[in-house]
Design an enzyme around this catalytic site. Sequence first.
Site, PDB file in Angstrom:
ATOM      1  N   VAL A 102       0.737  -1.188  -0.127  1.00 46.26           N
ATOM      2  CA  VAL A 102       0.191  -0.088   0.027  1.00 46.26           C
ATOM      3  C   VAL A 102       0.857   1.243   0.032  1.00 46.26           C
ATOM      4  O   VAL A 102       0.404   2.439   0.123  1.00 46.26           O
ATOM      5  CB  VAL A 102      -0.925  -0.044   1.251  1.00 46.26           C
ATOM      6  CG1 VAL A 102      -2.051  -1.130   1.201  1.00 46.26           C
ATOM      7  CG2 VAL A 102      -0.190  -0.048   2.298  1.00 46.26           C
ATOM      8  N   HIS A 118      -4.237  -4.194  -2.377  1.00 48.36           N
ATOM      9  CA  HIS A 118      -4.721  -3.835  -0.968  1.00 48.36           C
ATOM     10  C   HIS A 118      -4.966  -2.494  -0.705  1.00 48.36           C
ATOM     11  O   HIS A 118      -4.649  -2.077   0.489  1.00 48.36           O
ATOM     12  CB  HIS A 118      -3.686  -4.628   0.046  1.00 48.36           C
ATOM     13  CG  HIS A 118      -3.544  -6.043   0.027  1.00 48.36           C
ATOM     14  ND1 HIS A 118      -2.683  -6.673   0.633  1.00 48.36           N
ATOM     15  CD2 HIS A 118      -4.302  -6.864  -0.484  1.00 48.36           C
ATOM     16  CE1 HIS A 118      -2.793  -8.125   0.358  1.00 48.36           C
ATOM     17  NE2 HIS A 118      -4.057  -8.255  -0.181  1.00 48.36           N
ATOM     18  N   CYS A 133     -24.957  14.430   2.594  1.00 49.49           N
ATOM     19  CA  CYS A 133     -23.997  15.457   3.433  1.00 49.49           C
ATOM     20  C   CYS A 133     -22.678  15.260   3.301  1.00 49.49           C
ATOM     21  O   CYS A 133     -21.798  16.069   3.829  1.00 49.49           O
ATOM     22  CB  CYS A 133     -24.400  15.599   4.724  1.00 49.49           C
ATOM     23  SG  CYS A 133     -24.602  14.136   5.679  1.00 49.49           S
ATOM     24  N   CYS A 134     -22.117  14.146   3.218  1.00 49.77           N
ATOM     25  CA  CYS A 134     -20.674  13.735   3.202  1.00 49.77           C
ATOM     26  C   CYS A 134     -19.810  14.294   1.862  1.00 49.77           C
ATOM     27  O   CYS A 134     -19.714  13.347   0.895  1.00 49.77           O
ATOM     28  CB  CYS A 134     -20.531  12.098   3.205  1.00 49.77           C
ATOM     29  SG  CYS A 134     -21.321  11.452   4.523  1.00 49.77           S
ATOM     30  N   PRO A 211      15.002 -13.689   0.115  1.00 48.10           N
ATOM     31  CA  PRO A 211      16.121 -14.016   0.695  1.00 48.10           C
ATOM     32  C   PRO A 211      15.630 -15.434   1.654  1.00 48.10           C
ATOM     33  O   PRO A 211      16.288 -16.258   2.089  1.00 48.10           O
ATOM     34  CB  PRO A 211      16.601 -13.172   1.679  1.00 48.10           C
ATOM     35  CG  PRO A 211      15.319 -12.135   1.576  1.00 48.10           C
ATOM     36  CD  PRO A 211      14.417 -12.367   0.501  1.00 48.10           C
ATOM     37  N   GLU A 212      14.336 -15.440   2.134  1.00 44.82           N
ATOM     38  CA  GLU A 212      13.824 -16.779   2.872  1.00 44.82           C
ATOM     39  C   GLU A 212      12.898 -17.525   2.041  1.00 44.82           C
ATOM     40  O   GLU A 212      12.449 -17.255   1.036  1.00 44.82           O
ATOM     41  CB  GLU A 212      13.224 -15.997   4.102  1.00 44.82           C
ATOM     42  CG  GLU A 212      13.634 -14.896   4.923  1.00 44.82           C
ATOM     43  CD  GLU A 212      14.755 -15.191   5.699  1.00 44.82           C
ATOM     44  OE1 GLU A 212      14.868 -16.435   6.156  1.00 44.82           O
ATOM     45  OE2 GLU A 212      15.698 -14.382   6.019  1.00 44.82           O
TER      46      GLU A 212
HETATM   47  P1  OAD Z   1       5.317 -10.515   4.722  1.00 47.64           P
HETATM   48  O1  OAD Z   1       5.989  -9.682   5.620  1.00 47.64           O
HETATM   49  O2  OAD Z   1       4.243 -11.414   4.994  1.00 47.64           O
HETATM   50  O3  OAD Z   1       6.567 -11.130   3.891  1.00 47.64           O
HETATM   51  C1  OAD Z   1       7.725 -10.288   3.452  1.00 47.64           C
HETATM   52  C2  OAD Z   1       8.636 -11.130   2.620  1.00 47.64           C
HETATM   53  O4  OAD Z   1       9.607 -10.328   2.239  1.00 47.64           O
HETATM   54  C3  OAD Z   1       9.037 -12.405   3.328  1.00 47.64           C
HETATM   55  O5  OAD Z   1       8.967 -13.463   2.908  1.00 47.64           O
HETATM   56  C4  OAD Z   1      10.596 -11.862   3.634  1.00 47.64           C
HETATM   57  O6  OAD Z   1      11.492 -12.933   3.271  1.00 47.64           O
HETATM   58  C5  OAD Z   1      10.760 -11.060   2.131  1.00 47.64           C
HETATM   59  N1  OAD Z   1      11.880  -9.995   2.238  1.00 47.64           N
HETATM   60  C6  OAD Z   1      12.209  -9.480   3.287  1.00 47.64           C
HETATM   61  N2  OAD Z   1      13.229  -8.660   2.578  1.00 47.64           N
HETATM   62  C7  OAD Z   1      13.470  -8.829   1.377  1.00 47.64           C
HETATM   63  C8  OAD Z   1      13.961  -8.292   0.169  1.00 47.64           C
HETATM   64  N3  OAD Z   1      14.968  -7.241   0.544  1.00 47.64           N
HETATM   65  N4  OAD Z   1      13.725  -8.575  -0.973  1.00 47.64           N
HETATM   66  C9  OAD Z   1      12.878  -9.569  -1.175  1.00 47.64           C
HETATM   67  N5  OAD Z   1      12.058 -10.261  -0.198  1.00 47.64           N
HETATM   68  C10 OAD Z   1      12.450  -9.813   0.978  1.00 47.64           C
HETATM   69  O7  OAD Z   1       4.682  -9.449   3.711  1.00 47.64           O
HETATM   70  P2  OAD Z   1       3.562  -9.822   2.565  1.00 47.64           P
HETATM   71  O8  OAD Z   1       3.606 -11.258   1.971  1.00 47.64           O
HETATM   72  O9  OAD Z   1       3.556  -8.567   1.599  1.00 47.64           O
HETATM   73  O10 OAD Z   1      -2.155  -7.372   3.884  1.00 47.64           O
HETATM   74  O11 OAD Z   1       2.128  -9.928   3.388  1.00 47.64           O
HETATM   75  C11 OAD Z   1       1.121  -9.946   2.681  1.00 47.64           C
HETATM   76  C12 OAD Z   1       0.129  -9.258   3.416  1.00 47.64           C
HETATM   77  O12 OAD Z   1      -0.209  -9.464   4.627  1.00 47.64           O
HETATM   78  C13 OAD Z   1       0.175  -7.681   3.409  1.00 47.64           C
HETATM   79  O13 OAD Z   1      -0.106  -7.196   2.108  1.00 47.64           O
HETATM   80  C14 OAD Z   1      -0.633  -7.085   4.400  1.00 47.64           C
HETATM   81  C15 OAD Z   1      -0.274  -8.435   5.633  1.00 47.64           C
HETATM   82  O14 OAD Z   1      -1.312  -8.430   6.556  1.00 47.64           O
HETATM   83  C16 OAD Z   1      -2.945  -6.208   4.200  1.00 47.64           C
HETATM   84  O15 OAD Z   1      -2.536  -5.433   4.534  1.00 47.64           O
HETATM   85  C17 OAD Z   1      -4.393  -6.553   3.501  1.00 47.64           C
END
Ligand code: OAD
Length: 238
Positions: A102, A118, A133-134, A211-212
């Site tokens: 986001v 998102h 009114c909004c 990386p993970e």
């Molecule tokens: P996460 O925090 O779940 O995962 C982040 C990922 O990024 C992990 O797999 C890390 O290993 C990886 N990571 C960290 N540093 C990195 C780098 N430099 N390069 C590449 N990868 C790296 O985040 P999301 O998968 O985006 O939803 O989470 C999905 C959704 O869950 C989000 O959009 C949010 C959250 O709740 C809503 O807000 C609706």
Amino acid sequence: MKAAVRDWVRAARRIVVLSGAGMSAESGVPTFRDAQTGLWAKFRPEQLATEEAFRADPGMVWDWYQLRREMIGKVVPNAGHLAVAAFQQRHPGRLAVVTQNVDGLHQRAGSAGVLALHGNIAEDRWLDRPRACCTRASLEPGRPPRCAVCGNLRRPAVVWFGEMLPPAQLAAAQDAAAACDLMLVVGTSGVVYPAAGLARSTRGRVAIVNPEETELDDAADAVLRGTSASLLPYLLED
Ligand code: OAD
């Protein structure tokens, strides 16, 4: 493997980049599921990012989002975002960005047509269906701002837990996933659906940049263990 994925990029007619929080990590935006500091350690997003939490304590949730907005306002796109945008500019129509983020960093890097599944933290919308009114004229500043006539609150225009994704963006993302030859799944843990489902539904190749380990590794044709800012400039160079 890195070189093979770069060859896939070169051969692909249609590419989707499906990005998550890790895409912005090297810009300094904390991810959701890594160990966090400050506010992020105190509150799980799942506890605050709900309509229920907002209705229970609008001021607190609003302030939490304001802090995130301030933080995001101070960061800049990294080499990963820039490589994606530069590829799109060199190859119009060949690469679609579908993001769970986001933070608007893909857009600020210059990517066009970003499908932000998102929402966008920089924008607000009405909490309840807006009444006559909004309007902008009735908007009263505050934490959060409200309609001075009926009290309807403004809320961040992001998708909270339990809410539907914007239908048009999701449909466009599903179409792009169905049509692509290659999906680069960058910086997402792959635990949140329906976004993660896009990587499982595509008939194209899937390459992960992370990386993970991720929940989508089993669906991948290639898993590259590295960061987005270090790998994407290489993978997307001509
Ligand atoms: P996460 O925090 O779940 O995962 C982040 C990922 O990024 C992990 O797999 C890390 O290993 C990886 N990571 C960290 N540093 C990195 C780098 N430099 N390069 C590449 N990868 C790296 O985040 P999301 O998968 O985006 O939803 O989470 C999905 C959704 O869950 C989000 O959009 C949010 C959250 O709740 C809503 O807000 C609706």
